[in-house]
Design a protein around this motif. Structure first.
Motif, short mmCIF file in Angstrom:
data_model
loop_
_atom_site.label_atom_id
_atom_site.label_comp_id
_atom_site.label_asym_id
_atom_site.label_seq_id
_atom_site.Cartn_x
_atom_site.Cartn_y
_atom_site.Cartn_z
N LEU A 1 9.13 11.49 -9.02
CA LEU A 1 8.15 10.63 -8.37
C LEU A 1 8.65 10.23 -6.99
O LEU A 1 9.79 9.79 -6.83
CB LEU A 1 7.94 9.37 -9.23
N HIS A 2 7.81 10.41 -5.98
CA HIS A 2 8.15 10.04 -4.61
C HIS A 2 7.16 8.97 -4.16
O HIS A 2 5.96 9.17 -4.23
CB HIS A 2 8.06 11.25 -3.67
N ILE A 3 7.70 7.84 -3.71
CA ILE A 3 6.86 6.71 -3.28
C ILE A 3 7.18 6.38 -1.84
O ILE A 3 8.34 6.21 -1.47
CB ILE A 3 7.11 5.48 -4.17
N GLU A 4 6.14 6.29 -1.03
CA GLU A 4 6.28 5.96 0.39
C GLU A 4 5.46 4.70 0.68
O GLU A 4 4.29 4.62 0.32
CB GLU A 4 5.77 7.12 1.24
N ASP A 5 6.10 3.71 1.31
CA ASP A 5 5.43 2.45 1.65
C ASP A 5 4.63 2.63 2.92
O ASP A 5 5.19 2.94 3.98
CB ASP A 5 6.47 1.35 1.82
N LEU A 6 3.33 2.45 2.85
CA LEU A 6 2.44 2.56 4.02
C LEU A 6 2.00 1.19 4.51
O LEU A 6 1.16 1.09 5.39
CB LEU A 6 1.21 3.40 3.66
N PHE B 1 0.88 -1.16 0.00
CA PHE B 1 0.00 0.00 0.00
C PHE B 1 0.92 1.21 0.00
O PHE B 1 1.76 1.36 0.90
CB PHE B 1 -0.90 -0.03 1.24
N LEU B 2 0.81 2.07 -1.02
CA LEU B 2 1.76 3.15 -1.22
C LEU B 2 1.09 4.51 -1.26
O LEU B 2 -0.07 4.63 -1.63
CB LEU B 2 2.48 2.96 -2.57
N ARG B 3 1.86 5.52 -0.89
CA ARG B 3 1.48 6.91 -1.13
C ARG B 3 2.47 7.42 -2.17
O ARG B 3 3.68 7.34 -1.97
CB ARG B 3 1.58 7.76 0.13
N ALA B 4 1.96 7.92 -3.28
CA ALA B 4 2.84 8.39 -4.36
C ALA B 4 2.46 9.82 -4.74
O ALA B 4 1.28 10.14 -4.89
CB ALA B 4 2.72 7.49 -5.58
#
Length: 109
Positions: A89-94, A79-82
């Protein structure tokens, strides 16, 4: 692996044009997220927009020897916040509960 510019296109504005650039669609963001991850062998990644800046990505592994059911299975899910800005592009793993904690309300006695 494609760059974000190859996926979403390089924005171009005439000199002195300060209008905000159009935000990419959810479909364009999903494609950019999928292309940002390295895959091995028979893996495929599928990304879907959930809401806001949040996306669900599943890594599928093809199983051509499957006797029953689907010829593929999910081997990883995130589940990611992009977000996309001038830096890319910035991707954070939630997935692991990395979301900010909700404030705890006092219990009524």
């Amino acid at each position: 692996m494609a760059t974000i510019e190859q996926t979403l296109g390089t924005p171009s504005t005439p000199a002195g044009d300060n209008r905000p650039l159009a935000a990419p669609t959810a479909t364009e963001m999903c494609k950019a997220i999928e292309q940002s991850f390295a895959l091995s062998g028979r893996e495929e990644i599928r990304c879907v927009h959930v809401y806001g800046y949040c996306y669900r990505c599943n890594w599928w592994l093809r199983d051509h020897g499957a006797l029953w059911g689907s010829p593929a299975r999910i081997v990883k899910s995130m589940f990611l916040r992009a977000t996309l800005d001038a830096d890319g592009l910035h991707i954070e793993d939630l997935s692991d509960g990395a979301r900010p904690a909700r404030p705890q309300l006092p219990l009524a006695v």
